[in-house]
Each structure stands twice: as C-alpha cells, then as structure tokens.
Design a protein around this motif. Sequence first.
Motif, PDB file in Angstrom:
ATOM      1  N   HIS A  84       0.840  -1.201   0.000  1.00 41.86           N
ATOM      2  CA  HIS A  84       0.000   0.000   0.000  1.00 41.86           C
ATOM      3  C   HIS A  84       0.879   1.256   0.000  1.00 41.86           C
ATOM      4  CE1 HIS A  84      -3.306   2.655   1.287  1.00 41.86           C
ATOM      5  NE2 HIS A  84      -2.565   3.032   2.312  1.00 41.86           N
ATOM      6  N   GLY A  85       1.880   1.280   0.875  1.00 43.43           N
ATOM      7  CA  GLY A  85       2.760   2.439   0.968  1.00 43.43           C
ATOM      8  C   GLY A  85       3.594   2.648  -0.291  1.00 43.43           C
ATOM      9  N   ILE A  86       4.139   1.577  -0.840  1.00 43.94           N
ATOM     10  CA  ILE A  86       4.953   1.683  -2.059  1.00 43.94           C
ATOM     11  C   ILE A  86       4.098   2.171  -3.226  1.00 43.94           C
ATOM     12  CG2 ILE A  86       6.210   0.324  -3.780  1.00 43.94           C
ATOM     13  CD1 ILE A  86       7.288  -1.351  -1.346  1.00 43.94           C
ATOM     14  N   LEU A  87       2.894   1.631  -3.348  1.00 42.91           N
ATOM     15  CA  LEU A  87       2.000   2.099  -4.410  1.00 42.91           C
ATOM     16  C   LEU A  87       1.682   3.585  -4.250  1.00 42.91           C
ATOM     17  CD1 LEU A  87      -0.518  -0.862  -4.837  1.00 42.91           C
ATOM     18  CD2 LEU A  87       1.214  -0.088  -6.480  1.00 42.91           C
ATOM     19  N   ASN A  88       1.495   4.022  -3.011  1.00 40.70           N
ATOM     20  CA  ASN A  88       1.204   5.437  -2.774  1.00 40.70           C
ATOM     21  C   ASN A  88       2.391   6.327  -3.131  1.00 40.70           C
ATOM     22  OD1 ASN A  88      -1.436   5.042  -1.990  1.00 40.70           O
ATOM     23  ND2 ASN A  88      -0.919   4.857   0.170  1.00 40.70           N
ATOM     24  N   VAL A  89       3.594   5.876  -2.811  1.00 32.68           N
ATOM     25  CA  VAL A  89       4.793   6.643  -3.173  1.00 32.68           C
ATOM     26  C   VAL A  89       4.901   6.742  -4.700  1.00 32.68           C
ATOM     27  CG1 VAL A  89       7.326   6.606  -3.172  1.00 32.68           C
ATOM     28  CG2 VAL A  89       6.060   6.191  -1.042  1.00 32.68           C
ATOM     29  N   ILE A  90       4.679   5.630  -5.389  1.00 32.91           N
ATOM     30  CA  ILE A  90       4.720   5.627  -6.856  1.00 32.91           C
ATOM     31  C   ILE A  90       3.657   6.568  -7.407  1.00 32.91           C
ATOM     32  CG2 ILE A  90       4.265   4.210  -8.905  1.00 32.91           C
ATOM     33  CD1 ILE A  90       5.568   1.859  -7.312  1.00 32.91           C
ATOM     34  N   MET A  91       2.444   6.506  -6.853  1.00 34.52           N
ATOM     35  CA  MET A  91       1.342   7.339  -7.330  1.00 34.52           C
ATOM     36  C   MET A  91       1.651   8.825  -7.137  1.00 34.52           C
ATOM     37  SD  MET A  91      -2.564   7.524  -5.955  1.00 34.52           S
ATOM     38  CE  MET A  91      -1.924   7.706  -4.311  1.00 34.52           C
ATOM     39  N   VAL A  92       2.113   9.200  -5.945  1.00 34.68           N
ATOM     40  CA  VAL A  92       2.418  10.615  -5.683  1.00 34.68           C
ATOM     41  C   VAL A  92       3.558  11.080  -6.584  1.00 34.68           C
ATOM     42  CG1 VAL A  92       3.278  12.236  -3.939  1.00 34.68           C
ATOM     43  CG2 VAL A  92       1.459  10.628  -3.348  1.00 34.68           C
ATOM     44  N   ALA A  93       4.572  10.249  -6.775  1.00 36.94           N
ATOM     45  CA  ALA A  93       5.676  10.608  -7.667  1.00 36.94           C
ATOM     46  C   ALA A  93       5.190  10.759  -9.102  1.00 36.94           C
ATOM     47  CB  ALA A  93       6.780   9.551  -7.584  1.00 36.94           C
ATOM     48  N   LEU A  94       4.304   9.881  -9.527  1.00 39.62           N
ATOM     49  CA  LEU A  94       3.739   9.948 -10.879  1.00 39.62           C
ATOM     50  C   LEU A  94       2.973  11.253 -11.084  1.00 39.62           C
ATOM     51  CD1 LEU A  94       3.469   7.980 -13.370  1.00 39.62           C
ATOM     52  CD2 LEU A  94       1.236   7.406 -12.444  1.00 39.62           C
ATOM     53  N   PHE A  95       2.153  11.614 -10.095  1.00 40.53           N
ATOM     54  CA  PHE A  95       1.406  12.863 -10.207  1.00 40.53           C
ATOM     55  C   PHE A  95       2.321  14.080 -10.088  1.00 40.53           C
ATOM     56  CE2 PHE A  95      -2.571  10.484  -9.769  1.00 40.53           C
ATOM     57  CZ  PHE A  95      -3.353  11.172 -10.683  1.00 40.53           C
ATOM     58  N   ILE A 123      -3.300   6.347 -15.169  1.00 41.79           N
ATOM     59  CA  ILE A 123      -2.495   5.328 -14.489  1.00 41.79           C
ATOM     60  C   ILE A 123      -2.434   5.629 -12.990  1.00 41.79           C
ATOM     61  CG2 ILE A 123      -0.159   4.384 -14.238  1.00 41.79           C
ATOM     62  CD1 ILE A 123       0.092   4.846 -17.340  1.00 41.79           C
ATOM     63  N   GLY A 124      -2.263   6.906 -12.640  1.00 43.85           N
ATOM     64  CA  GLY A 124      -2.226   7.295 -11.235  1.00 43.85           C
ATOM     65  C   GLY A 124      -3.515   6.961 -10.503  1.00 43.85           C
ATOM     66  N   VAL A 125      -4.661   7.197 -11.143  1.00 47.21           N
ATOM     67  CA  VAL A 125      -5.943   6.886 -10.504  1.00 47.21           C
ATOM     68  C   VAL A 125      -6.144   5.371 -10.402  1.00 47.21           C
ATOM     69  CG1 VAL A 125      -8.458   7.074 -10.778  1.00 47.21           C
ATOM     70  CG2 VAL A 125      -7.019   9.097 -11.033  1.00 47.21           C
ATOM     71  N   ILE A 126      -5.677   4.622 -11.372  1.00 45.04           N
ATOM     72  CA  ILE A 126      -5.757   3.155 -11.270  1.00 45.04           C
ATOM     73  C   ILE A 126      -4.926   2.669 -10.080  1.00 45.04           C
ATOM     74  CG2 ILE A 126      -5.073   0.980 -12.392  1.00 45.04           C
ATOM     75  CD1 ILE A 126      -5.897   2.359 -15.085  1.00 45.04           C
ATOM     76  N   ILE A 127      -3.733   3.234  -9.911  1.00 48.82           N
ATOM     77  CA  ILE A 127      -2.904   2.892  -8.754  1.00 48.82           C
ATOM     78  C   ILE A 127      -3.622   3.297  -7.465  1.00 48.82           C
ATOM     79  CG2 ILE A 127      -0.742   3.414  -7.535  1.00 48.82           C
ATOM     80  CD1 ILE A 127       0.571   3.679 -10.331  1.00 48.82           C
ATOM     81  N   LEU A 128      -4.272   4.449  -7.480  1.00 48.57           N
ATOM     82  CA  LEU A 128      -5.041   4.915  -6.315  1.00 48.57           C
ATOM     83  C   LEU A 128      -6.122   3.916  -5.918  1.00 48.57           C
ATOM     84  CD1 LEU A 128      -5.966   7.198  -4.317  1.00 48.57           C
ATOM     85  CD2 LEU A 128      -7.381   8.041  -6.192  1.00 48.57           C
ATOM     86  N   VAL A 129      -6.840   3.391  -6.895  1.00 50.82           N
ATOM     87  CA  VAL A 129      -7.905   2.419  -6.611  1.00 50.82           C
ATOM     88  C   VAL A 129      -7.324   1.146  -5.993  1.00 50.82           C
ATOM     89  CG1 VAL A 129      -9.629   0.910  -7.691  1.00 50.82           C
ATOM     90  CG2 VAL A 129      -9.493   3.325  -8.349  1.00 50.82           C
ATOM     91  N   ILE A 130      -6.234   0.648  -6.560  1.00 51.45           N
ATOM     92  CA  ILE A 130      -5.603  -0.570  -6.035  1.00 51.45           C
ATOM     93  C   ILE A 130      -5.082  -0.332  -4.614  1.00 51.45           C
ATOM     94  CG2 ILE A 130      -3.684  -2.194  -6.326  1.00 51.45           C
ATOM     95  CD1 ILE A 130      -4.022  -1.651  -9.412  1.00 51.45           C
ATOM     96  N   SER A 131      -4.393   0.780  -4.425  1.00 52.59           N
ATOM     97  CA  SER A 131      -3.851   1.102  -3.106  1.00 52.59           C
ATOM     98  C   SER A 131      -4.964   1.322  -2.089  1.00 52.59           C
ATOM     99  CB  SER A 131      -2.975   2.353  -3.207  1.00 52.59           C
ATOM    100  OG  SER A 131      -2.494   2.699  -1.939  1.00 52.59           O
ATOM    101  N   GLY A 132      -6.034   1.971  -2.503  1.00 49.67           N
ATOM    102  CA  GLY A 132      -7.179   2.172  -1.613  1.00 49.67           C
ATOM    103  C   GLY A 132      -7.803   0.852  -1.196  1.00 49.67           C
ATOM    104  N   TRP A 133      -7.884  -0.073  -2.129  1.00 49.21           N
ATOM    105  CA  TRP A 133      -8.410  -1.411  -1.820  1.00 49.21           C
ATOM    106  C   TRP A 133      -7.538  -2.077  -0.755  1.00 49.21           C
ATOM    107  CZ3 TRP A 133     -12.692  -4.028  -3.684  1.00 49.21           C
ATOM    108  CH2 TRP A 133     -12.780  -5.368  -3.323  1.00 49.21           C
ATOM    109  N   LEU A 134      -6.220  -1.972  -0.921  1.00 51.41           N
ATOM    110  CA  LEU A 134      -5.302  -2.556   0.058  1.00 51.41           C
ATOM    111  C   LEU A 134      -5.439  -1.868   1.416  1.00 51.41           C
ATOM    112  CD1 LEU A 134      -2.120  -3.048  -2.147  1.00 51.41           C
ATOM    113  CD2 LEU A 134      -3.706  -4.805  -1.347  1.00 51.41           C
TER     114      LEU A 134
END
Length: 167
Positions: A84-95, A123-134
């Motif tokens: 969850h944390g790694i996905l969030n870091v990737i998402m924030v960096a992507l945005f 792609i960022g919102v897709i990562i957001l959905v996956i991370s939110g699920w986790l």
Amino acid sequence: MKSKARIGAHPLHPMLILIPAGAFILALVFDIVYLLSDNALWWQATIPTIVVGVIGGLIAAIPGLIDLVGVATRQGAVKIGLTHGILNVIMVALFAWNGWLRWRAGLPPESDRLYGGFWLSLIGVIILVISGWLGGTMVYEYHVGVLEHPEAKDPAPGAARPGMAAD
C-alpha cells in the motif's frame, strides 16, 4: 490495533487521504472534460489540483508511516501495508511528474488526441484504486487503525448475540 497517529480515537491517515485522492481523481476528470470540450481552462485547472494532491499525499504519508510501523504484530498486515505504501509513493511521484510536465509545458496540448498527461492521470488513478483497496483490506480484515472493544467481537457462527435469539 489502535492507530498511533490519531486525534482522540480517530486515526489521521484515513482522514487525510481524502484530499489527495479527491485531487487526483479530479485531475483525471478535468483531463476528460478538456478532451471533450477543448476548453483550455480545464487543462489549466489540473496543475493546481495536482499540486494540492501531491502536497496532501505527502502529508497523509506521515501518519500512514507511523501506523505502518505499528502493524508489525499483525501477520499479513505488514506485507499489505508495505505494498500500500509503495504504491502510494509511486502514485504521488507519478502525479508530481505529471504536474511538473504540465507546468513546464505552459500551454495545453491539442485536445483532439490523448496526451501524455491524461495517461499519467489515468495510471495514477488506477494505482489509487488498487492502493485504496489494500488500505481497506488493512482496516477491515486486519483492523489496523481500529479501536477494538472485546464486547464488539463477532461471536462464533450460529451463537446468539446479546439481546438476540439464536438461529
């Protein structure tokens, strides 16, 4: 497990993630409206929206990290929390990259074709959905950040709950 980063009994991380999640979704919505309307104002609105999301994401990461350190006693929750944390870091960096590219471009791209910023937002919102699920999995399955009361635990299947007749 009671959250270590909280105000009273309310954990901070779930409260704070609403700002970046909403901003990132809104940036994608603005991209779609721009593509459909050809009104440059919608594209320009994505830049401050992304900035708010990135700043909000960095702020929300602090109590999230504090809670992650406290889940070591919950088997399975640590792996999910790290993912969850790694996905969030990737998402924030992507945005952050998306916002920087837009700010640097200065002018909106042609709206008659899908542009790189749209794909980064998607792609960022897709990562957001996956991370939110986790994140939801950590709360609902491992009770991370949830104040547990012994009397609130579910009884054994088929057992009567206080004040209710057995099936």
